[in-house]
Design a protein around this motif. Structure first.
Motif, PDB file in Angstrom:
ATOM      1  N   LEU A 477      -9.003  -9.437   2.346  1.00 29.89           N
ATOM      2  CA  LEU A 477      -9.593  -8.781   1.259  1.00 29.89           C
ATOM      3  C   LEU A 477      -9.372  -7.700   0.474  1.00 29.89           C
ATOM      4  O   LEU A 477      -8.598  -7.495  -0.572  1.00 29.89           O
ATOM      5  N   ARG A 478      -9.768  -6.287   1.631  1.00 24.01           N
ATOM      6  CA  ARG A 478      -8.791  -5.389   1.157  1.00 24.01           C
ATOM      7  C   ARG A 478      -7.711  -5.235   0.853  1.00 24.01           C
ATOM      8  O   ARG A 478      -7.896  -4.083   0.071  1.00 24.01           O
ATOM      9  N   ARG A 479      -6.599  -6.232   1.304  1.00 26.10           N
ATOM     10  CA  ARG A 479      -5.043  -5.634   0.884  1.00 26.10           C
ATOM     11  C   ARG A 479      -5.261  -6.190  -0.377  1.00 26.10           C
ATOM     12  O   ARG A 479      -4.319  -5.908  -1.061  1.00 26.10           O
ATOM     13  N   GLN A 480      -5.681  -6.944  -0.707  1.00 27.24           N
ATOM     14  CA  GLN A 480      -5.210  -7.757  -1.823  1.00 27.24           C
ATOM     15  C   GLN A 480      -5.999  -6.653  -3.483  1.00 27.24           C
ATOM     16  O   GLN A 480      -5.447  -6.713  -3.974  1.00 27.24           O
ATOM     17  N   HIS A 481      -7.280  -6.266  -2.944  1.00 18.43           N
ATOM     18  CA  HIS A 481      -7.644  -5.484  -3.389  1.00 18.43           C
ATOM     19  C   HIS A 481      -6.815  -3.961  -3.506  1.00 18.43           C
ATOM     20  O   HIS A 481      -6.614  -3.925  -4.771  1.00 18.43           O
ATOM     21  N   MET A 483      -3.077  -3.921  -2.867  1.00 21.08           N
ATOM     22  CA  MET A 483      -2.270  -4.364  -4.034  1.00 21.08           C
ATOM     23  C   MET A 483      -2.664  -4.512  -5.271  1.00 21.08           C
ATOM     24  O   MET A 483      -1.818  -3.974  -6.298  1.00 21.08           O
ATOM     25  N   GLU A 484      -4.522  -4.873  -5.387  1.00 19.30           N
ATOM     26  CA  GLU A 484      -3.874  -4.866  -7.418  1.00 19.30           C
ATOM     27  C   GLU A 484      -4.219  -4.188  -7.682  1.00 19.30           C
ATOM     28  O   GLU A 484      -3.927  -3.819  -8.821  1.00 19.30           O
ATOM     29  N   VAL A 485      -4.779  -2.408  -7.236  1.00 24.68           N
ATOM     30  CA  VAL A 485      -4.816  -1.071  -7.682  1.00 24.68           C
ATOM     31  C   VAL A 485      -3.502  -1.087  -7.698  1.00 24.68           C
ATOM     32  O   VAL A 485      -2.968   0.211  -8.254  1.00 24.68           O
ATOM     33  N   GLY A 486      -2.267  -1.179  -6.580  1.00 26.14           N
ATOM     34  CA  GLY A 486      -1.261  -0.204  -6.786  1.00 26.14           C
ATOM     35  C   GLY A 486      -0.413  -1.505  -6.996  1.00 26.14           C
ATOM     36  O   GLY A 486       0.952  -0.880  -6.826  1.00 26.14           O
ATOM     37  N   LYS A 487      -0.067  -2.232  -8.367  1.00 22.46           N
ATOM     38  CA  LYS A 487       0.625  -3.306  -8.385  1.00 22.46           C
ATOM     39  C   LYS A 487       1.666  -2.476  -9.670  1.00 22.46           C
ATOM     40  O   LYS A 487       2.756  -3.211  -9.605  1.00 22.46           O
ATOM     41  N   ASP A 488       0.684  -1.751 -10.045  1.00 23.52           N
ATOM     42  CA  ASP A 488       2.414  -0.655 -10.797  1.00 23.52           C
ATOM     43  C   ASP A 488       3.178   0.015  -9.811  1.00 23.52           C
ATOM     44  O   ASP A 488       4.108  -0.111 -10.479  1.00 23.52           O
ATOM     45  N   TRP A 489       3.117   0.665  -8.885  1.00 28.86           N
ATOM     46  CA  TRP A 489       3.947   0.532  -7.985  1.00 28.86           C
ATOM     47  C   TRP A 489       4.609   0.046  -7.867  1.00 28.86           C
ATOM     48  O   TRP A 489       6.001   0.472  -7.554  1.00 28.86           O
ATOM     49  N   VAL A 490       3.752  -1.194  -7.125  1.00 29.09           N
ATOM     50  CA  VAL A 490       4.987  -2.411  -6.588  1.00 29.09           C
ATOM     51  C   VAL A 490       6.071  -2.280  -8.172  1.00 29.09           C
ATOM     52  O   VAL A 490       7.189  -2.978  -7.206  1.00 29.09           O
ATOM     53  N   GLU A 491       6.192  -2.979  -8.989  1.00 28.52           N
ATOM     54  CA  GLU A 491       6.814  -2.948  -9.813  1.00 28.52           C
ATOM     55  C   GLU A 491       7.050  -1.935 -10.255  1.00 28.52           C
ATOM     56  O   GLU A 491       9.036  -2.114 -10.110  1.00 28.52           O
ATOM     57  N   GLY A 516      -0.894   3.130   3.677  1.00 26.47           N
ATOM     58  CA  GLY A 516      -2.528   2.537   4.132  1.00 26.47           C
ATOM     59  C   GLY A 516      -2.484   0.743   4.079  1.00 26.47           C
ATOM     60  O   GLY A 516      -3.098   0.170   4.610  1.00 26.47           O
ATOM     61  N   LEU A 517      -1.162   0.370   3.309  1.00 24.95           N
ATOM     62  CA  LEU A 517      -0.547  -1.538   3.148  1.00 24.95           C
ATOM     63  C   LEU A 517      -0.391  -1.549   4.500  1.00 24.95           C
ATOM     64  O   LEU A 517      -1.033  -2.670   5.795  1.00 24.95           O
ATOM     65  N   GLU A 518       0.256  -0.616   5.732  1.00 20.01           N
ATOM     66  CA  GLU A 518       0.593  -0.300   6.761  1.00 20.01           C
ATOM     67  C   GLU A 518      -0.156  -0.309   7.905  1.00 20.01           C
ATOM     68  O   GLU A 518      -0.652  -1.382   8.855  1.00 20.01           O
ATOM     69  N   ARG A 519      -1.092   0.654   7.549  1.00 19.66           N
ATOM     70  CA  ARG A 519      -2.385   0.338   8.426  1.00 19.66           C
ATOM     71  C   ARG A 519      -2.960  -0.881   8.288  1.00 19.66           C
ATOM     72  O   ARG A 519      -3.765  -1.347   9.579  1.00 19.66           O
TER      73      ARG A 519
END
Length: 538
Positions: A477-481, A483-491, A516-519
């Protein structure tokens, strides 16, 4: 969807007869398979293993089957072909863009006529190379079906894909009706002209698929041996139990190497190879155990000789055994005997003595003993991390000596009684230990009662398993959160023309986000392995 992915099973209920003698409509009850549902989070690891052990084509086949659940052999071949062609076209477009950019840079750099002639020659050379690459690509596309069929045969022979029966007609009719109702609901606001165009487009797609199916049928008919292992109309799915057994082999090998690696060289690789061979015996149609009767088959699975597991050893370990005097089989036999004598708890049991044995002996891996030892270590580490070293020492004393009073536990742990009582209450609240209240008389008297503290292994195992599963759920759940916060960076990172790190602050924040995602991914993998040890390795 759950029935399609074999997570739920449809069980028909016998219809009752009405008063007038007419038969009532058939109804279904559904049964959930929780163990298979837990495998969903491990699908990426299955695909990665297929890529490492076989090739990209096999990994694509496994991916398509995991996404859909179960497919006919025609659909497997066609969907895999589409995925591979899409991937190859993207690579080809990237190469063309890179080459054209090189041509543009060279054309900009030239200034005089001679340089211009050289630039023209370079441009022609690059275009010629591109055209040759295109021709090579067309030739690869022609052989794509054969490559997919060969990869399918390897996966089937290894037991990684299994044939299943088709779903019952009533169940498939129900699923079809639901999909049609959903399609009608989605197309409710579409005009008549657009609906007609969509219908024409669907008909054209159906004709195209029919032509492709006929091509695949001709190709399968041309390969004589394909009719034996790829019957027309057969339905296939991924054998998740085989992938899970291989994953278990790797986890066991790593944990055994951590515990006994200083005593025996390559002990983890040997244990992994033996467990992978046991999975091959159980699930592969090419295994000799596949033709045995059930009783003899159950007795044989798990037993192995050194020569039988050589094929499952890593290449560096196999070369090291071959380079030693005596050859690979003799050296592996000596290693297994050494493992059976030196390691406690036992990692290998010597079923048939290697002295004078034609195959170097017969051995087996005591999986339950190893699993019990690893579970005890994991629970000890959990208690240490969650409640401290004193609590872990108290649990070890209770497990070794049985039920004790607080004073006896304090003497054995060499800790003050007051501190021990606090630790015992904390462990009791966490459902890790049990309390027995013994009264000396008929009436309840707390002053004269005897309180015995003990450990219920089953209860403790269930508590640790539940907490590990909850922690894994929270991590996901934390990883999904995140990803939602950093979706602009991913795009922005996906777009090749945009620099996702325009400023130093953006670069710093993006690096922190990736770190943070790697951890989180690393923590999720470790928790998943702990959950497998506690729940799924039995």
């Amino acid at each position: 969807v759950l029935v399609q992915h074999s997570i739920a099973t449809a069980i028909p209920v016998a219809p009752e007869h009405n008063v007038n003698g007419k038969q009532a409509q058939v109804t279904y009850r559904y049964k959930i398979d929780a163990s298979r549902a837990r495998m969903l989070i491990r699908y990426p690891r299955f695909i990665e293993y297929a890529k490492r052990s076989h090739d990209e084509t096999a990994a694509t086949i496994v991916q398509e089957l995991l996404i859909v659940g179960r497919m006919t052999i025609m659909d497997v071949i066609l969907e895999t072909r589409n995925s591979i062609q899409t991937l190859l076209s993207e690579k080809r477009e990237q190469q063309e863009r890179t080459s054209l950019q090189m041509v543009k840079d060279e054309s900009t750099a030239v200034k005089d006529d001679s340089d211009n002639a050289a630039g023209t020659f370079a441009t022609a050379a690059i275009k010629s190379e591109l055209s040759s690459n295109c021709r090579t690509k067309e030739e690869e596309t022609d052989d794509l079906y054969s490559t997919i069929i060969d990869a399918l045969k390897k996966l089937i022979d290894g037991g990684y894909i299994e044939m299943v029966r088709t779903l019952e007609k009533n169940v498939t009719d129900t699923l079809q009706e639901e999909s049609e109702l959903k399609l009608e609901a989605n197309s409710g606001g579409v005009s008549g002209r657009k609906r007609k165009l969509q219908e024409i487009q669907r008909q054209e797609e159906g004709m195209q698929i029919s032509r492709e199916r006929s091509i695949v049928k001709e190709l399968l008919a041309a390969k004589g041996n394909c009719q034996n292992f790829l019957p027309p109309g057969s339905v296939w799915r991924v054998n998740v139990q085989m992938f899970h057994s291989v994953l278990r082999a790797f986890v066991f090998g790593r944990l055994v190497a951590e515990r006994f690696g200083h005593k025996v060289d390559s002990i983890g690789s040997v244990v992994s190879a033996a467990l992978k061979f046991a999975a091959f015996q159980k699930y592969s149609p090419l295994s000799p155990t596949a033709t045995m009767d059930e009783n003899r088959r159950l007795e044989t699975i798990g037993l192995f000789s050194p020569e039988e597991i050589l094929h499952f050893l890593p290449t560096p370990v196999l070369h090291a055994l071959k380079n030693k005097p005596g050859g690979a089989t003799a050296n592996l036999s000596r290693t297994l005997v050494h493992m059976a004598q030196q390691c406690q708890p036992k990692v290998v049991n010597e079923v048939e003595s290697s002295h004078g044995h034609s195959q170097g002996g017969r051995f087996e891996i005591p999986v339950r003993q190893l699993l019990d030892h690893i579970q005890r270590k994991l629970m000890h580490q959990y208690v240490t991390d969650a409640h401290g070293e004193v609590a872990a020492r108290v649990c070890s004393i209770l497990e070794a000596k049985g039920d004790l009073e607080a004073e006896g536990i304090a003497d054995a742990a060499m800790v003050p009684v007051k501190e021990v009582r606090e630790v015992l209450y904390d462990l009791f609240q966490a459902k890790l230990i049990t309390l027995i209240n013994l009264q000396q008389g008929k009436q309840h008297n707390a002053a004269t009662a005897i309180y015995l503290w003990g450990i219920d292994r089953r209860r403790m195992t269930q508590t640790v398993t539940d907490n590990v599963a909850l922690a894994l759920h929270n991590i996901r759940l934390r990883r999904q959160h995140e990803m939602e916060v950093g979706k602009d960076w991913v795009e922005r990172a996906k777009e090749s023309s945009v620099d996702e790190n325009e400023h130093e602050l953006d670069k710093l924040n993006y690096n922190k986000f990736c770190q943070g995602l790697e951890r989180l991914d690393s923590a999720a993998l470790q928790l998943d392995e702990s959950l497998m040890v506690m729940k799924d390795f039995l």
